[in-house]
Every structure is written in C-alpha cells, then in structure tokens.
Design an enzyme around this catalytic site. Structure first.
Site, PDB file in Angstrom:
ATOM      1  N   PHE A   8       0.955  -1.133   0.061  1.00  0.00           N
ATOM      2  CA  PHE A   8      -0.147   0.159   0.008  1.00  0.00           C
ATOM      3  C   PHE A   8       0.897   1.185  -0.068  1.00  0.00           C
ATOM      4  O   PHE A   8       1.895   1.246   0.667  1.00  0.00           O
ATOM      5  CB  PHE A   8      -0.966   0.138   1.420  1.00  0.00           C
ATOM      6  CG  PHE A   8      -2.176  -0.688   1.347  1.00  0.00           C
ATOM      7  CD1 PHE A   8      -3.023  -0.485   0.646  1.00  0.00           C
ATOM      8  CD2 PHE A   8      -1.783  -2.030   1.669  1.00  0.00           C
ATOM      9  CE1 PHE A   8      -4.192  -1.259   0.706  1.00  0.00           C
ATOM     10  CE2 PHE A   8      -3.109  -2.957   1.891  1.00  0.00           C
ATOM     11  CZ  PHE A   8      -4.258  -2.526   0.940  1.00  0.00           C
ATOM     12  N   ASP A   9       0.540   2.272  -0.923  1.00  0.00           N
ATOM     13  CA  ASP A   9       1.132   3.554  -0.713  1.00  0.00           C
ATOM     14  C   ASP A   9       0.401   4.159   0.410  1.00  0.00           C
ATOM     15  O   ASP A   9      -0.813   3.696   0.771  1.00  0.00           O
ATOM     16  CB  ASP A   9       1.001   4.132  -1.942  1.00  0.00           C
ATOM     17  CG  ASP A   9       1.794   5.564  -2.107  1.00  0.00           C
ATOM     18  OD1 ASP A   9       2.424   5.744  -1.171  1.00  0.00           O
ATOM     19  OD2 ASP A   9       1.281   6.213  -3.039  1.00  0.00           O
ATOM     20  N   LEU A  10       0.817   5.456   0.779  1.00  0.00           N
ATOM     21  CA  LEU A  10       0.336   5.994   1.841  1.00  0.00           C
ATOM     22  C   LEU A  10      -0.760   7.177   1.390  1.00  0.00           C
ATOM     23  O   LEU A  10      -1.874   7.212   1.396  1.00  0.00           O
ATOM     24  CB  LEU A  10       1.287   6.619   2.795  1.00  0.00           C
ATOM     25  CG  LEU A  10       0.637   7.337   4.229  1.00  0.00           C
ATOM     26  CD1 LEU A  10      -0.340   6.441   5.181  1.00  0.00           C
ATOM     27  CD2 LEU A  10       1.777   7.925   4.887  1.00  0.00           C
ATOM     28  N   LYS A 142       9.592   5.887  -5.909  1.00  0.00           N
ATOM     29  CA  LYS A 142       8.424   4.832  -5.880  1.00  0.00           C
ATOM     30  C   LYS A 142       9.138   3.488  -6.302  1.00  0.00           C
ATOM     31  O   LYS A 142       9.040   2.432  -5.665  1.00  0.00           O
ATOM     32  CB  LYS A 142       7.252   4.999  -6.641  1.00  0.00           C
ATOM     33  CG  LYS A 142       6.268   4.060  -6.375  1.00  0.00           C
ATOM     34  CD  LYS A 142       5.715   4.023  -4.903  1.00  0.00           C
ATOM     35  CE  LYS A 142       4.975   5.052  -4.413  1.00  0.00           C
ATOM     36  NZ  LYS A 142       4.747   4.804  -2.896  1.00  0.00           N
TER      37      LYS A 142
END
Length: 154
Positions: A8-10, A142
């Site tokens: 998951f990204d934040l 990323k």
C-alpha cells in the site's frame, strides 16, 4: 486469485495528504518569495519533494534541498498531522489481515513521518512491514521503495 502480499502507498491511497503537503510546500515557497495558491499545488503531491521544487519551480539542487528543509520545518510539527484517513481504510485493512494477508506500507514519504501518520490513525497494527524513504538525502523514488519492499518480503 488471492494475493498473499499486498503493498500500500500512503498518500492518496490510505490518507488524503492535500492539506498538510500543500500548506508545507507553500510555506517553503513563501520563504523563497514565491507566491502560490494552495489549490494549485496538487501536482507536488506524490513525487519526491526535491523533484517538485526543481522541476516545477526551477530550483537547482542546492536550493531545492534548502526548500525541502524549509518544508520539513513545518511538516515535522504540524503538517504530518493534517493528513486525513480515507473512508473505510481501517475496515479494509482489518479484513485483509483477518484473511491472513501480509500487508506492507510502501511509501516514498520519509518513513519517520509515515509511521507517525499510520500510528495516529491506529492502522499501524495492520502492517507487517513499513518501508519508506530515508531523510538523509535519499530520494526514495517509488521504484526504489517497491524494490526495497519486495526484497523485504522475499
């Protein structure tokens, strides 16, 4: 297909970071005498800060890092607290953990801030791992963060 590992990204995935990021970015721009409207700063959400200062405002690297330091001056005290948890995130994470998934936070935000944010919203307990950028000058793009997360999981 049921995936065991989920990253998951934040920002923008679990939380709405608009207020904190844009106010801090504006704070840094104001310091350098650059006027910007908060609502026009949406494009700075996501990329590493140094890239946004350099690419969107023409800062050289040295000035860009000074701007990042100014941004963090506000972010460390109040900006990180201006995140808002997106609807149904705790329930979704709880469901995934109850289904024996391995959850990893993989964010290009500095990990020290990311951990504060997930702890504030009481969702840290759902994550098996939390991977993020380091403050010491590493950008933590990323792809670098995802690679680091995948190595952690293997």
């Amino acid at each position: 297909m049921k995936y065991k590992y989920i990253l998951f990204d934040l920002d923008g995935t679990l939380t709405d970071p608009f207020e904190g990021i844009t106010k801090c970015f504006k704070y840094a721009l104001d310091y350098f005498g650059i006027s910007a409207k908060q609502e026009d700063l949406t494009p700075v959400i996501g990329p590493p800060l140094i890239d946004s200062f350099c690419n969107f405002y023409g800062f050289d690297e040295e000035k860009g890092w000074r701007a990042v330091a100014k941004y963090r001056e506000r972010f460390e005290t109040v900006g990180w607290q201006e995140n808002k948890l997106l609807d149904s995130v705790p329930e979704m994470l709880a469901d995934l953990k109850n289904d024996n998934r391995v959850l990893t936070l993989a964010t290009s935000k500095p990990i020290v801030y990311a951990k504060k944010i997930i702890e504030k919203f009481d969702i840290a307990r759902y994550f098996d791992y939390a991977i993020g950028a380091e403050i010491g000058g590493k950008k933590g793009t990323k792809p670098e963060i995802v690679e680091k997360a995948l190595k952690t999981l293997s």
